[in-house]
Design a protein around this motif. Structure first.
Motif, PDB file in Angstrom:
ATOM      1  N   GLN A 217     -12.998 -23.381  -9.644  1.00 49.52           N
ATOM      2  CA  GLN A 217     -12.352 -21.627 -10.552  1.00 49.52           C
ATOM      3  C   GLN A 217     -13.940 -20.466  -9.761  1.00 49.52           C
ATOM      4  N   PHE A 218     -13.538 -20.659  -8.744  1.00 52.87           N
ATOM      5  CA  PHE A 218     -14.357 -19.207  -7.655  1.00 52.87           C
ATOM      6  C   PHE A 218     -13.216 -19.068  -7.075  1.00 52.87           C
ATOM      7  N   PRO A 219     -11.731 -18.763  -7.233  1.00 54.89           N
ATOM      8  CA  PRO A 219     -10.657 -18.070  -6.575  1.00 54.89           C
ATOM      9  C   PRO A 219     -10.570 -17.031  -6.050  1.00 54.89           C
ATOM     10  N   GLY A 220     -11.427 -16.372  -6.359  1.00 56.54           N
ATOM     11  CA  GLY A 220     -11.714 -14.493  -6.464  1.00 56.54           C
ATOM     12  C   GLY A 220     -13.005 -14.479  -5.081  1.00 56.54           C
ATOM     13  N   VAL A 221     -13.792 -15.440  -4.709  1.00 57.64           N
ATOM     14  CA  VAL A 221     -14.201 -15.491  -3.629  1.00 57.64           C
ATOM     15  C   VAL A 221     -13.422 -15.759  -2.290  1.00 57.64           C
ATOM     16  N   ILE A 222     -12.801 -17.262  -2.545  1.00 53.20           N
ATOM     17  CA  ILE A 222     -12.150 -17.179  -1.104  1.00 53.20           C
ATOM     18  C   ILE A 222     -11.072 -16.762  -0.644  1.00 53.20           C
ATOM     19  N   GLU A 223     -10.535 -15.641  -2.008  1.00 45.33           N
ATOM     20  CA  GLU A 223      -9.451 -15.019  -1.778  1.00 45.33           C
ATOM     21  C   GLU A 223     -10.079 -13.360  -0.233  1.00 45.33           C
ATOM     22  N   GLN A 224     -11.697 -13.523  -0.541  1.00 46.65           N
ATOM     23  CA  GLN A 224     -11.786 -12.436   0.011  1.00 46.65           C
ATOM     24  C   GLN A 224     -12.099 -12.729   1.417  1.00 46.65           C
ATOM     25  N   THR A 225     -11.318 -14.150   2.260  1.00 47.65           N
ATOM     26  CA  THR A 225     -11.247 -14.453   3.278  1.00 47.65           C
ATOM     27  C   THR A 225     -10.421 -13.092   4.201  1.00 47.65           C
ATOM     28  N   ASN A 226     -10.807 -12.946   5.281  1.00 45.34           N
ATOM     29  CA  ASN A 226      -9.645 -12.869   6.009  1.00 45.34           C
ATOM     30  C   ASN A 226      -8.820 -13.409   6.603  1.00 45.34           C
ATOM     31  N   THR A 227      -8.210 -14.235   5.865  1.00 43.64           N
ATOM     32  CA  THR A 227      -6.868 -15.238   6.248  1.00 43.64           C
ATOM     33  C   THR A 227      -6.768 -16.135   5.306  1.00 43.64           C
ATOM     34  N   SER A 228      -6.946 -15.443   4.214  1.00 42.79           N
ATOM     35  CA  SER A 228      -6.752 -15.585   2.378  1.00 42.79           C
ATOM     36  C   SER A 228      -4.454 -15.017   2.424  1.00 42.79           C
ATOM     37  N   GLU A 229      -4.043 -15.522   1.674  1.00 44.24           N
ATOM     38  CA  GLU A 229      -2.824 -14.988   1.686  1.00 44.24           C
ATOM     39  C   GLU A 229      -2.794 -13.298   0.724  1.00 44.24           C
ATOM     40  N   TYR A 230      -4.153 -13.779  -0.337  1.00 38.06           N
ATOM     41  CA  TYR A 230      -3.991 -12.343  -0.886  1.00 38.06           C
ATOM     42  C   TYR A 230      -4.641 -11.087   0.432  1.00 38.06           C
ATOM     43  N   THR A 231      -5.856 -11.564   0.298  1.00 34.37           N
ATOM     44  CA  THR A 231      -5.979 -10.750   1.949  1.00 34.37           C
ATOM     45  C   THR A 231      -4.978  -9.566   2.942  1.00 34.37           C
ATOM     46  N   ARG A 232      -3.562 -10.721   3.063  1.00 36.83           N
ATOM     47  CA  ARG A 232      -2.529 -10.545   4.331  1.00 36.83           C
ATOM     48  C   ARG A 232      -1.516 -10.180   3.823  1.00 36.83           C
ATOM     49  N   GLU A 233      -1.353 -10.150   2.000  1.00 36.46           N
ATOM     50  CA  GLU A 233      -0.724  -9.408   1.268  1.00 36.46           C
ATOM     51  C   GLU A 233      -0.671  -8.184   1.205  1.00 36.46           C
ATOM     52  N   MET A 234      -2.284  -7.411   0.507  1.00 33.16           N
ATOM     53  CA  MET A 234      -2.432  -6.187   0.295  1.00 33.16           C
ATOM     54  C   MET A 234      -2.851  -5.213   1.590  1.00 33.16           C
ATOM     55  N   TRP A 235      -2.310  -5.792   2.584  1.00 33.82           N
ATOM     56  CA  TRP A 235      -2.021  -5.311   3.982  1.00 33.82           C
ATOM     57  C   TRP A 235      -0.428  -5.758   4.493  1.00 33.82           C
ATOM     58  N   ALA A 236      -0.444  -6.121   4.026  1.00 34.47           N
ATOM     59  CA  ALA A 236       1.444  -5.851   4.475  1.00 34.47           C
ATOM     60  C   ALA A 236       2.454  -4.757   4.791  1.00 34.47           C
ATOM     61  N   ASP A 237       2.188  -4.374   3.776  1.00 28.54           N
ATOM     62  CA  ASP A 237       2.869  -2.735   3.621  1.00 28.54           C
ATOM     63  C   ASP A 237       1.964  -1.397   4.567  1.00 28.54           C
ATOM     64  N   GLY A 238       1.486  -1.983   5.525  1.00 33.71           N
ATOM     65  CA  GLY A 238       0.833  -1.065   6.071  1.00 33.71           C
ATOM     66  C   GLY A 238      -0.735  -1.445   6.092  1.00 33.71           C
ATOM     67  N   ASP A 239      -1.326  -0.818   7.485  1.00 31.87           N
ATOM     68  CA  ASP A 239      -2.723  -1.176   7.745  1.00 31.87           C
ATOM     69  C   ASP A 239      -3.662   0.740   6.363  1.00 31.87           C
ATOM     70  N   THR A 240      -2.502   1.641   6.310  1.00 38.14           N
ATOM     71  CA  THR A 240      -4.320   2.589   5.874  1.00 38.14           C
ATOM     72  C   THR A 240      -3.531   2.270   4.370  1.00 38.14           C
ATOM     73  N   VAL A 241      -4.002   3.149   3.222  1.00 32.45           N
ATOM     74  CA  VAL A 241      -5.231   3.641   2.301  1.00 32.45           C
ATOM     75  C   VAL A 241      -3.756   4.387   1.461  1.00 32.45           C
ATOM     76  N   PRO A 242      -3.445   5.021   0.132  1.00 35.68           N
ATOM     77  CA  PRO A 242      -2.780   5.567  -0.108  1.00 35.68           C
ATOM     78  C   PRO A 242      -2.960   6.862  -0.066  1.00 35.68           C
ATOM     79  N   ASP A 243      -2.323   8.134  -0.310  1.00 39.30           N
ATOM     80  CA  ASP A 243      -2.865   8.781  -0.208  1.00 39.30           C
ATOM     81  C   ASP A 243      -2.802   9.838  -2.062  1.00 39.30           C
ATOM     82  N   GLY A 244      -3.795  10.239  -1.513  1.00 42.20           N
ATOM     83  CA  GLY A 244      -3.858  11.217  -3.001  1.00 42.20           C
ATOM     84  C   GLY A 244      -5.952  11.171  -2.909  1.00 42.20           C
ATOM     85  N   PRO A 245      -6.706   9.821  -3.298  1.00 37.24           N
ATOM     86  CA  PRO A 245      -7.968   9.803  -3.486  1.00 37.24           C
ATOM     87  C   PRO A 245      -8.493   9.949  -2.538  1.00 37.24           C
ATOM     88  N   HIS A 246      -9.897  10.782  -2.249  1.00 35.65           N
ATOM     89  CA  HIS A 246     -10.701  10.764  -1.283  1.00 35.65           C
ATOM     90  C   HIS A 246     -11.865   9.386  -0.954  1.00 35.65           C
TER      91      HIS A 246
END
Length: 323
Positions: A217-246
């Motif tokens: 019960q600590f998947p949130g820790v492993i998901e922060q690795t650079n090789t995790s599926e979560y990290t890959r999916e985070m940036w799958a649509d591009g390496d830029t942040v959404p427009d709007g916020p600063h």
């Protein structure tokens, strides 16, 4: 025979008048000073390491300055500020310095814990799946906006506390609800833990580690690795942040948790990436030390106030040289 002067201009009367004048001046001085003393009395003291340690155990879900649900934003600070702690932490400990400073500056301040599992003991946050933590953030922001009547919030997150809102903004449409985002050593791009995850991936061990994290019960820790599926999916649509916020990111060269530290930087139209040592060369705060690092807080306050991009903090009050 001596003559007594009956007029108010006699020697004794002069003493009386002088004493009266001194009393009147004292009263005026005290009257003028009392508002300042009243304001000082209302100011919340900023906590340090000792307070953070005490809060970690005894006050994981409360910190001075945060979660006054009657607060209404001012014209000067129209966006409420939402604070998110890092992995293994809770907001009672993580924001003992930031929450009072923000509240004293006139902000409506809110903080949330997330990612608690059955092994969290009500204190150890960021363990649950990060997508679920992002959903918790979405609900908390909606509650904050409904309570304050604001249209957007500001986000300040430490480590995973900067990662979870990135998923929320990129994958769940949360960017339209954010004015300013400030990440302290955010793990949004994952970490190689000084090369350990890259080695694990090369040895085909990360799948085993991930399965173990789900059972423990600590998947949130492993998901922060650079090789995790979560990290890959985070940036799958591009390496830029959404427009709007600063976006503002504060990094330290002495970070040994989210490594390499330069991967914490964001790309986009309205992004400021600040390396602490570029503005305060003597600041040796580590990953954990950003929570009580004064230059980090100064940069944060400047970002939330839409201050100048070339802001230079006063170099004092450095954070813990830890991790």
């Amino acid at each position: 025979m001596p003559v007594t002067d009956p007029s108010p201009r006699g020697p004794r009367s002069h003493k009386v008048l002088a004493a009266a004048a001194v009393c009147a001046s004292t009263v005026l001085m005290l009257s003028a000073a009392s508002p300042a003393r009243a304001d000082d009395a209302k100011r919340l003291p900023e906590g340090g390491v000792a307070q953070a340690l005490a809060n970690y155990v005894s006050s994981p879900g409360a910190v001075a300055g945060a979660n006054d649900w009657s607060c209404k934003p001012s014209a000067e600070h129209p966006e409420p500020v939402v604070l998110l702690p890092g992995t293994f932490f809770n907001f009672g400990a993580n924001f003992v310095k930031a929450a009072p400073r923000l509240k004293n500056a006139g902000y409506c301040v809110y903080a949330m814990n997330y990612g608690f599992t059955s092994v969290s003991l009500g204190r150890v946050g960021g363990l649950g799946p990060n997508r679920e933590s992002a959903a918790q953030l979405d609900a908390f922001v909606d509650r904050t906006l409904a309570s304050t009547g604001a249209k957007k919030v500001d986000i300040v997150g430490h480590s995973l506390g900067g990662n979870v809102p990135m998923w929320w903004m990129k994958k769940m449409g949360g960017a339209e609800k954010v004015d300013n985002y400030v990440g302290w050593a955010p793990s949004s791009h994952g970490t190689d833990l000084n090369g350990i995850t890259d080695l694990g991936a090369a040895l085909n061990l990360m799948g085993f580690v991930t399965r173990l994290s789900n059972v423990a019960q600590f998947p949130g820790v492993i998901e922060q690795t650079n090789t995790s599926e979560y990290t890959r999916e985070m940036w799958a649509d591009g390496d830029t942040v959404p427009d709007g916020p600063h976006y503002t990111v504060v990094m330290t060269k002495y970070d040994t948790v989210v490594t390499p530290y330069a991967t914490q930087a964001l790309k986009g139209k309205d992004v400021d990436n600040v390396v602490l040592q570029d503005v305060c060369p003597g600041d040796r705060a580590g990953h954990m030390g950003l929570f009580n690092d004064d230059p980090t807080l100064q940069i944060t306050m400047n970002a939330l106030a839409d201050g100048p991009a070339d802001f230079k903090p006063s170099c004092h009050g450095y954070g813990l040289q830890l991790l």
